[in-house]
Design a protein around this motif. Structure first.
Motif: not given
Length: 355
Positions: A332-341
């Protein structure tokens, strides 16, 4: 000259649920910066950058670590100037003094909604998995505490409480030697260990590295170790000393350590899962043996062996569930990092340096 870094856990996985002490830590702060958002591991990296920023300027800092992930920071506290930077999406704390002590820094706008939407179904699946493993984890820990309570009932039957009380009084005399300070003592709270996905972990060596005296309590479960530590803390406060109570990482009702900074002294429960012994050549290390006040019968020893086996099984189950919970959370946190501008993140983060 650079400052020092002291490490604590920010949360503990206990038999009574997830425990954190951020409410208490915030009371020590002159300013609290609440980082709001849905975070991956980038929040930990930011909190470490902030910590090193102040360390390089000579300030002592404390890092508070996530029990699920090694080397992942949830909060940074700058000593001396009393600034707390806190990832407040997970810990159970909200601003209560806006306009004075508390500041809110929002990172929600740093997320790319398109990327989140692209991974939406996977995030939903992972969230459901994490919730299930979370439930199983704390069920196993509740079971472990119940078994441990039975272990304590067995030992209490054989405890010589009068001898322990006399031992405590001797210990208090030895520690304080009649000293009284002409001030009011301050009580603070910390966590030094917890169950993690790779078993029990603690930061005892880091926390105690600069203390001159370390007392290692050796005793059986249920024989008054935590009660003795609480009594010592109360006595120290009455004498005007500052006290740091360091709480147990499995039983939220108990404390495992007391630190008296003005005496450069600590005393702690040095039994499994955080069993330590005096370091060779370290003059101030001393064992406090209270096990001698609890002579067990052969029948009780055999009973305890069975209880201990059952307890270790429950802890093993909890550790396995913690690992599965962490695996889901990690993705989950990896996906959030990926989605961070990144550009928006850096712009918002810049506000936190040089306060």
């Amino acid at each position: 000259m650079k400052g020092s870094i002291t490490k604590f856990f920010g949360q503990a996985l206990t038999g009574q649920g997830l425990k954190d002490l951020y409410q208490e830590i915030a009371k020590e702060a002159e300013e609290v910066y609440f980082l709001k958002g849905i975070f991956g591991f980038n929040a930990s990296n930011l909190l470490k950058e902030i910590g090193y920023f102040y360390v390089n300027r000579g300030f002592d800092i404390e890092f508070f670590y996530d029990p699920l992930f090694e080397n992942t920071v949830q909060a940074t506290f700058v000593k001396g100037i009393g600034i707390l930077f806190l990832q407040s999406s997970k810990p159970s704390i909200e601003p209560t003094r806006l306009g004075t002590r508390d500041h809110v820094i929002s990172f929600y706008d740093c997320l790319d909604k398109g990327i989140l939407k692209k991974h939406g179904q996977r995030l939903k699946q992972l969230s459901e998995e994490a919730e299930e493993w979370h439930h199983q984890l704390f069920d196993a820990l509740r079971s472990a505490i119940e078994i441990h309570d039975e272990w304590e009932r067995q030992t209490r039957k054989h405890m010589d409480w009068k001898a322990l009380e006399e031992h405590q009084e001797e210990l208090l005399d030895q520690i304080f030697d009649g000293m009284l300070l002409n001030k009011t003592g301050t009580l603070t709270h910390r966590l030094f260990g917890t169950l993690t996905p790779v078993g029990a972990r603690d930061f005892l060596q880091n926390i105690t590295r600069n203390l001159e005296r370390r007392y290692f309590i050796k005793g059986l479960p249920g024989t008054g170790k935590s009660t003795m530590l609480k009594k010592l803390a109360q006595e120290a406060l009455k004498r005007g000393f500052d006290v740091q109570q360091v709480w147990c990482g499995l039983d939220a009702r108990s404390i495992d350590m007391v630190i008296l900074p003005e005496l450069k002294f600590c005393i702690f429960d040095s039994t499994a899962p955080h069993e330590y012994f005096p370091a060779e050549g370290r003059v101030g290390d001393q064992i406090v043996d209270i096990a001698k006040h609890c002579p067990l019968t052969k029948e009780t020893e055999e009973k305890i062996q069975e209880i201990e086996k059952e307890y270790r099984g429950a802890i093993l189950h909890a550790t396995n569930y913690a690992k599965l919970y962490a695996e889901a959370e990690k993705e989950i946190r990896g996906i959030v990092d990926l989605a961070t501008d990144v550009s928006k993140w850096k712009k918002q983060s810049a506000r936190l340096f040089g306060k």
